[in-house]
Design a protein around this motif. Sequence first.
Motif, PDB file in Angstrom:
ATOM      1  N   LYS A  91      36.259  41.973  14.417  1.00  0.00           N
ATOM      2  CA  LYS A  91      35.567  41.975  13.040  1.00  0.00           C
ATOM      3  C   LYS A  91      34.698  40.694  12.935  1.00  0.00           C
ATOM      4  O   LYS A  91      33.727  40.692  12.646  1.00  0.00           O
ATOM      5  N   ASP A  92      35.409  39.416  13.339  1.00  0.00           N
ATOM      6  CA  ASP A  92      34.749  38.253  13.090  1.00  0.00           C
ATOM      7  C   ASP A  92      35.556  37.033  13.509  1.00  0.00           C
ATOM      8  O   ASP A  92      36.474  37.300  14.371  1.00  0.00           O
ATOM      9  N   ARG A  93      35.062  35.713  13.588  1.00  0.00           N
ATOM     10  CA  ARG A  93      35.475  34.732  14.233  1.00  0.00           C
ATOM     11  C   ARG A  93      36.911  34.364  13.796  1.00  0.00           C
ATOM     12  O   ARG A  93      37.654  34.039  14.787  1.00  0.00           O
ATOM     13  N   ASP A  94      37.366  34.415  12.599  1.00  0.00           N
ATOM     14  CA  ASP A  94      38.742  34.432  12.270  1.00  0.00           C
ATOM     15  C   ASP A  94      39.369  35.486  12.975  1.00  0.00           C
ATOM     16  O   ASP A  94      40.614  34.852  13.458  1.00  0.00           O
ATOM     17  N   THR A  95      39.343  36.629  13.096  1.00  0.00           N
ATOM     18  CA  THR A  95      40.106  37.527  14.050  1.00  0.00           C
ATOM     19  C   THR A  95      40.173  37.096  15.457  1.00  0.00           C
ATOM     20  O   THR A  95      41.351  37.130  15.951  1.00  0.00           O
ATOM     21  N   LEU A  96      39.071  36.770  15.658  1.00  0.00           N
ATOM     22  CA  LEU A  96      38.999  36.151  17.118  1.00  0.00           C
ATOM     23  C   LEU A  96      39.894  35.058  17.389  1.00  0.00           C
ATOM     24  O   LEU A  96      40.818  34.999  18.306  1.00  0.00           O
ATOM     25  N   LEU A  97      40.089  34.109  16.567  1.00  0.00           N
ATOM     26  CA  LEU A  97      40.837  32.827  16.411  1.00  0.00           C
ATOM     27  C   LEU A  97      42.074  33.400  16.636  1.00  0.00           C
ATOM     28  O   LEU A  97      43.454  32.614  17.084  1.00  0.00           O
ATOM     29  N   GLU A  98      42.564  34.363  15.644  1.00  0.00           N
ATOM     30  CA  GLU A  98      43.931  34.842  15.434  1.00  0.00           C
ATOM     31  C   GLU A  98      44.502  35.463  16.854  1.00  0.00           C
ATOM     32  O   GLU A  98      45.491  35.281  17.144  1.00  0.00           O
ATOM     33  N   TYR A  99      43.479  36.369  17.431  1.00  0.00           N
ATOM     34  CA  TYR A  99      43.953  36.825  18.681  1.00  0.00           C
ATOM     35  C   TYR A  99      44.329  35.657  19.707  1.00  0.00           C
ATOM     36  O   TYR A  99      45.152  35.701  20.530  1.00  0.00           O
ATOM     37  N   LYS A 100      43.349  34.800  19.738  1.00  0.00           N
ATOM     38  CA  LYS A 100      43.520  33.588  20.697  1.00  0.00           C
ATOM     39  C   LYS A 100      44.942  32.943  20.397  1.00  0.00           C
ATOM     40  O   LYS A 100      45.668  32.715  21.367  1.00  0.00           O
ATOM     41  N   VAL A 113      36.974  29.370  23.098  1.00  0.00           N
ATOM     42  CA  VAL A 113      35.693  30.652  22.383  1.00  0.00           C
ATOM     43  C   VAL A 113      34.560  30.034  23.116  1.00  0.00           C
ATOM     44  O   VAL A 113      34.122  28.724  23.351  1.00  0.00           O
ATOM     45  N   THR A 114      33.871  30.934  23.700  1.00  0.00           N
ATOM     46  CA  THR A 114      32.609  30.798  24.354  1.00  0.00           C
ATOM     47  C   THR A 114      31.225  31.165  23.395  1.00  0.00           C
ATOM     48  O   THR A 114      31.620  32.403  23.054  1.00  0.00           O
ATOM     49  N   ASP A 115      30.366  30.477  23.072  1.00  0.00           N
ATOM     50  CA  ASP A 115      29.334  31.074  22.374  1.00  0.00           C
ATOM     51  C   ASP A 115      28.122  31.276  22.906  1.00  0.00           C
ATOM     52  O   ASP A 115      27.589  30.713  23.693  1.00  0.00           O
ATOM     53  N   SER A 117      25.628  32.752  21.408  1.00  0.00           N
ATOM     54  CA  SER A 117      24.678  32.855  20.349  1.00  0.00           C
ATOM     55  C   SER A 117      24.657  34.276  19.607  1.00  0.00           C
ATOM     56  O   SER A 117      24.958  34.270  18.450  1.00  0.00           O
ATOM     57  N   ILE A 118      24.697  35.501  20.457  1.00  0.00           N
ATOM     58  CA  ILE A 118      24.640  36.601  19.515  1.00  0.00           C
ATOM     59  C   ILE A 118      26.113  37.137  19.345  1.00  0.00           C
ATOM     60  O   ILE A 118      26.420  37.721  18.291  1.00  0.00           O
ATOM     61  N   PHE A 119      27.143  36.534  20.192  1.00  0.00           N
ATOM     62  CA  PHE A 119      28.507  36.747  19.819  1.00  0.00           C
ATOM     63  C   PHE A 119      29.410  35.617  20.435  1.00  0.00           C
ATOM     64  O   PHE A 119      28.768  35.069  21.249  1.00  0.00           O
ATOM     65  N   HIS A 120      30.366  35.570  19.972  1.00  0.00           N
ATOM     66  CA  HIS A 120      31.506  34.674  20.624  1.00  0.00           C
ATOM     67  C   HIS A 120      32.470  35.311  21.180  1.00  0.00           C
ATOM     68  O   HIS A 120      33.153  36.408  20.517  1.00  0.00           O
ATOM     69  N   SER A 121      33.203  34.779  22.329  1.00  0.00           N
ATOM     70  CA  SER A 121      34.088  35.678  23.128  1.00  0.00           C
ATOM     71  C   SER A 121      35.468  34.491  23.507  1.00  0.00           C
ATOM     72  O   SER A 121      34.939  33.330  23.675  1.00  0.00           O
ATOM     73  N   ILE A 122      36.492  35.101  23.675  1.00  0.00           N
ATOM     74  CA  ILE A 122      37.521  34.761  24.550  1.00  0.00           C
ATOM     75  C   ILE A 122      37.815  35.448  25.678  1.00  0.00           C
ATOM     76  O   ILE A 122      37.424  36.673  25.590  1.00  0.00           O
ATOM     77  N   TYR A 123      38.304  35.004  26.865  1.00  0.00           N
ATOM     78  CA  TYR A 123      38.611  35.837  27.869  1.00  0.00           C
ATOM     79  C   TYR A 123      40.087  35.522  28.494  1.00  0.00           C
ATOM     80  O   TYR A 123      40.716  34.517  28.535  1.00  0.00           O
ATOM     81  N   PHE A 124      40.730  36.610  29.094  1.00  0.00           N
ATOM     82  CA  PHE A 124      41.852  36.429  29.666  1.00  0.00           C
ATOM     83  C   PHE A 124      42.293  37.748  30.508  1.00  0.00           C
ATOM     84  O   PHE A 124      41.295  38.701  30.415  1.00  0.00           O
ATOM     85  N   PHE A 125      43.430  37.551  30.953  1.00  0.00           N
ATOM     86  CA  PHE A 125      43.901  38.799  32.138  1.00  0.00           C
ATOM     87  C   PHE A 125      44.911  39.588  31.579  1.00  0.00           C
ATOM     88  O   PHE A 125      45.970  38.959  31.073  1.00  0.00           O
ATOM     89  N   ASP A 126      44.705  41.032  31.868  1.00  0.00           N
ATOM     90  CA  ASP A 126      45.817  41.843  31.485  1.00  0.00           C
ATOM     91  C   ASP A 126      46.870  41.613  32.542  1.00  0.00           C
ATOM     92  O   ASP A 126      46.666  41.087  33.676  1.00  0.00           O
TER      93      ASP A 126
END
Length: 179
Positions: A91-100, A113-115, A117-126
Amino acid sequence: MKIEQIHHVAYRCKDAKETVDWYTKMLNMDFVLAIAEDKVPSTHEPDPYMHLFLDAGNGNVLAFFELPTKPQMGRDENTPIWVQHIAFKVKDRDTLLEYKDHLEKNGVEVLGVTDHSIFHSIYFFDPNGHRIELACPDPDEDAMLERLDAVKWDMLEEWTKTKKAPNHADWLHAKELGK
């Protein structure tokens, strides 16, 4: 004639139960369906499998196959590990940070978090080695998408001719590069 949506995306997994447990615990996905057979319906070859389906939200389904009679799964060694990944929108950056925070508290190493510009992301492996991205929209996403839409065909044409990154959208990562 037009595609309506992705029905499901399927990947291989090392262990069906571990995969279901991880996706339900780490990404809060619902386990919706399991199919197991000793013969492949499309090819009719004898090959036992477990096929799992997880709800990735909004009608999107992530599926996995455990194939116990096949050699251990690997990855394409000619493709960099960052290229092939599954990206999910949050949904938003707060949700992204909660997942992180949730992932890291559960022992998952997270990049970002990687910026973008159009979106912000985190990356990890399953647990199967598949790279996962969680992405949230930037507040200015719509305006930036318009800018990108205006140059997409020119960028593609230039790339096709030169195989060098066109600079039509070099503003995307300018913040990270200090430009």
